[in-house]
Scaffold this motif. Sequence first.
Motif, PDB file in Angstrom:
ATOM      1  N   GLY A   1       5.982 -10.661   5.269  1.00 33.24           N
ATOM      2  CA  GLY A   1       6.364  -9.253   5.320  1.00 33.24           C
ATOM      3  C   GLY A   1       7.778  -9.065   5.824  1.00 33.24           C
ATOM      4  N   ASN A   2       8.149  -9.814   6.856  1.00 30.70           N
ATOM      5  CA  ASN A   2       9.516  -9.731   7.367  1.00 30.70           C
ATOM      6  C   ASN A   2      10.532 -10.248   6.352  1.00 30.70           C
ATOM      7  OD1 ASN A   2       8.769  -8.561   9.789  1.00 30.70           O
ATOM      8  ND2 ASN A   2       8.566 -10.534  10.837  1.00 30.70           N
ATOM      9  N   VAL A   3      10.171 -11.282   5.612  1.00 31.06           N
ATOM     10  CA  VAL A   3      11.066 -11.795   4.576  1.00 31.06           C
ATOM     11  C   VAL A   3      11.252 -10.765   3.468  1.00 31.06           C
ATOM     12  CG1 VAL A   3      11.282 -13.541   2.750  1.00 31.06           C
ATOM     13  CG2 VAL A   3      10.629 -14.226   5.067  1.00 31.06           C
ATOM     14  N   ILE A   4      10.154 -10.150   3.050  1.00 33.12           N
ATOM     15  CA  ILE A   4      10.224  -9.140   1.987  1.00 33.12           C
ATOM     16  C   ILE A   4      11.027  -7.938   2.452  1.00 33.12           C
ATOM     17  CG2 ILE A   4       8.851  -7.498   0.658  1.00 33.12           C
ATOM     18  CD1 ILE A   4       6.690  -9.703   0.507  1.00 33.12           C
ATOM     19  N   VAL A   5      10.809  -7.473   3.664  1.00 32.76           N
ATOM     20  CA  VAL A   5      11.566  -6.345   4.191  1.00 32.76           C
ATOM     21  C   VAL A   5      13.051  -6.702   4.294  1.00 32.76           C
ATOM     22  CG1 VAL A   5      11.935  -4.933   6.261  1.00 32.76           C
ATOM     23  CG2 VAL A   5       9.642  -5.248   5.369  1.00 32.76           C
TER      24      VAL A   5
ATOM     25  N   ALA B   1       5.114  -0.796   7.320  1.00 36.82           N
ATOM     26  CA  ALA B   1       3.915  -0.082   7.767  1.00 36.82           C
ATOM     27  C   ALA B   1       2.667  -0.622   7.080  1.00 36.82           C
ATOM     28  CB  ALA B   1       4.065   1.410   7.505  1.00 36.82           C
ATOM     29  N   LEU B   2       2.778  -0.960   5.805  1.00 42.46           N
ATOM     30  CA  LEU B   2       1.651  -1.514   5.066  1.00 42.46           C
ATOM     31  C   LEU B   2       1.214  -2.856   5.655  1.00 42.46           C
ATOM     32  CD1 LEU B   2      -0.058  -0.864   2.526  1.00 42.46           C
ATOM     33  CD2 LEU B   2       1.519  -2.303   1.251  1.00 42.46           C
ATOM     34  N   ILE B   3       2.164  -3.696   5.993  1.00 42.65           N
ATOM     35  CA  ILE B   3       1.859  -4.995   6.616  1.00 42.65           C
ATOM     36  C   ILE B   3       1.193  -4.775   7.971  1.00 42.65           C
ATOM     37  CG2 ILE B   3       2.906  -7.107   7.537  1.00 42.65           C
ATOM     38  CD1 ILE B   3       3.326  -7.153   4.606  1.00 42.65           C
ATOM     39  N   TRP B   4       1.703  -3.822   8.737  1.00 40.19           N
ATOM     40  CA  TRP B   4       1.149  -3.543  10.067  1.00 40.19           C
ATOM     41  C   TRP B   4      -0.287  -3.046   9.958  1.00 40.19           C
ATOM     42  CZ3 TRP B   4      -0.319   0.929  12.788  1.00 40.19           C
ATOM     43  CH2 TRP B   4      -0.478   0.744  14.156  1.00 40.19           C
ATOM     44  N   VAL B   5      -0.566  -2.136   9.041  1.00 38.38           N
ATOM     45  CA  VAL B   5      -1.918  -1.591   8.871  1.00 38.38           C
ATOM     46  C   VAL B   5      -2.878  -2.689   8.411  1.00 38.38           C
ATOM     47  CG1 VAL B   5      -3.319  -0.038   7.436  1.00 38.38           C
ATOM     48  CG2 VAL B   5      -1.220   0.785   8.496  1.00 38.38           C
ATOM     49  N   TYR B   6      -2.449  -3.543   7.508  1.00 38.76           N
ATOM     50  CA  TYR B   6      -3.326  -4.613   7.030  1.00 38.76           C
ATOM     51  C   TYR B   6      -3.609  -5.619   8.155  1.00 38.76           C
ATOM     52  CZ  TYR B   6      -5.599  -7.591   3.627  1.00 38.76           C
ATOM     53  OH  TYR B   6      -6.529  -8.324   2.939  1.00 38.76           O
ATOM     54  N   THR B   7      -2.623  -5.873   8.989  1.00 37.87           N
ATOM     55  CA  THR B   7      -2.834  -6.752  10.144  1.00 37.87           C
ATOM     56  C   THR B   7      -3.869  -6.149  11.089  1.00 37.87           C
ATOM     57  OG1 THR B   7      -0.567  -7.559   9.977  1.00 37.87           O
ATOM     58  CG2 THR B   7      -1.691  -7.910  12.062  1.00 37.87           C
ATOM     59  N   ILE B   8      -3.776  -4.859  11.340  1.00 38.45           N
ATOM     60  CA  ILE B   8      -4.748  -4.181  12.201  1.00 38.45           C
ATOM     61  C   ILE B   8      -6.148  -4.233  11.579  1.00 38.45           C
ATOM     62  CG2 ILE B   8      -5.396  -1.942  13.205  1.00 38.45           C
ATOM     63  CD1 ILE B   8      -3.020  -3.338  14.577  1.00 38.45           C
ATOM     64  N   LEU B   9      -6.237  -4.074  10.255  1.00 38.28           N
ATOM     65  CA  LEU B   9      -7.535  -4.155   9.583  1.00 38.28           C
ATOM     66  C   LEU B   9      -8.145  -5.552   9.714  1.00 38.28           C
ATOM     67  CD1 LEU B   9      -6.950  -2.091   6.325  1.00 38.28           C
ATOM     68  CD2 LEU B   9      -8.460  -1.515   8.234  1.00 38.28           C
ATOM     69  N   ILE B  10      -7.325  -6.586   9.614  1.00 37.68           N
ATOM     70  CA  ILE B  10      -7.835  -7.954   9.779  1.00 37.68           C
ATOM     71  C   ILE B  10      -8.349  -8.164  11.193  1.00 37.68           C
ATOM     72  CG2 ILE B  10      -7.185 -10.392   9.837  1.00 37.68           C
ATOM     73  CD1 ILE B  10      -5.306  -9.824   7.495  1.00 37.68           C
ATOM     74  N   ILE B  11      -7.607  -7.699  12.184  1.00 34.19           N
ATOM     75  CA  ILE B  11      -8.036  -7.830  13.582  1.00 34.19           C
ATOM     76  C   ILE B  11      -9.323  -7.042  13.814  1.00 34.19           C
ATOM     77  CG2 ILE B  11      -7.410  -7.261  15.963  1.00 34.19           C
ATOM     78  CD1 ILE B  11      -4.488  -7.915  15.130  1.00 34.19           C
TER      79      ILE B  11
ATOM     80  N   GLN C   1      13.570   3.568   3.112  1.00 32.89           N
ATOM     81  CA  GLN C   1      12.229   4.127   2.971  1.00 32.89           C
ATOM     82  C   GLN C   1      11.241   3.090   2.448  1.00 32.89           C
ATOM     83  OE1 GLN C   1      12.745   7.559   0.504  1.00 32.89           O
ATOM     84  NE2 GLN C   1      13.534   8.822   2.183  1.00 32.89           N
ATOM     85  N   VAL C   2      11.668   2.310   1.468  1.00 24.80           N
ATOM     86  CA  VAL C   2      10.791   1.262   0.921  1.00 24.80           C
ATOM     87  C   VAL C   2      10.527   0.193   1.976  1.00 24.80           C
ATOM     88  CG1 VAL C   2      10.644  -0.568  -0.814  1.00 24.80           C
ATOM     89  CG2 VAL C   2      11.480   1.687  -1.463  1.00 24.80           C
ATOM     90  N   ALA C   3      11.552  -0.183   2.718  1.00 23.93           N
ATOM     91  CA  ALA C   3      11.377  -1.184   3.771  1.00 23.93           C
ATOM     92  C   ALA C   3      10.430  -0.673   4.854  1.00 23.93           C
ATOM     93  CB  ALA C   3      12.732  -1.552   4.373  1.00 23.93           C
ATOM     94  N   SER C   4      10.545   0.599   5.208  1.00 26.52           N
ATOM     95  CA  SER C   4       9.645   1.180   6.201  1.00 26.52           C
ATOM     96  C   SER C   4       8.211   1.219   5.686  1.00 26.52           C
ATOM     97  CB  SER C   4      10.090   2.593   6.570  1.00 26.52           C
ATOM     98  OG  SER C   4      11.338   2.569   7.197  1.00 26.52           O
TER      99      SER C   4
END
Length: 100
Positions: free
Chosen positions: A91-95, A17-27, A10-13
Amino acid sequence: MTILASTGDQVASFVSALIWVYTILIIAYIFTSMYFNVGGRLPYSRWSRAILDFLRDVCEPYLSIFRRFIPPFGPLDLSPMIAILVLVVLGNVIVGLIPQ
């Protein structure tokens, strides 16, 4: 066999998701700033100003770290691309480090 996922999953998910949303916000910040800089908004429009202010307040602190070290090449700013790449890799390293 249990239906519930482990806490580590759950924490990894959540982190993923947090990394993905922040990437979308930057784009979104990159595209809206490009669009608004060429005059793509109505003058004195509150909603466009609110969108741009929100994206700038969320993305600029992270992007400014990379803009200190990577100078723009003419009109091309490569720092958002490098920032997204670093964000995804870290993000991938942390996950990967989260025990499951």
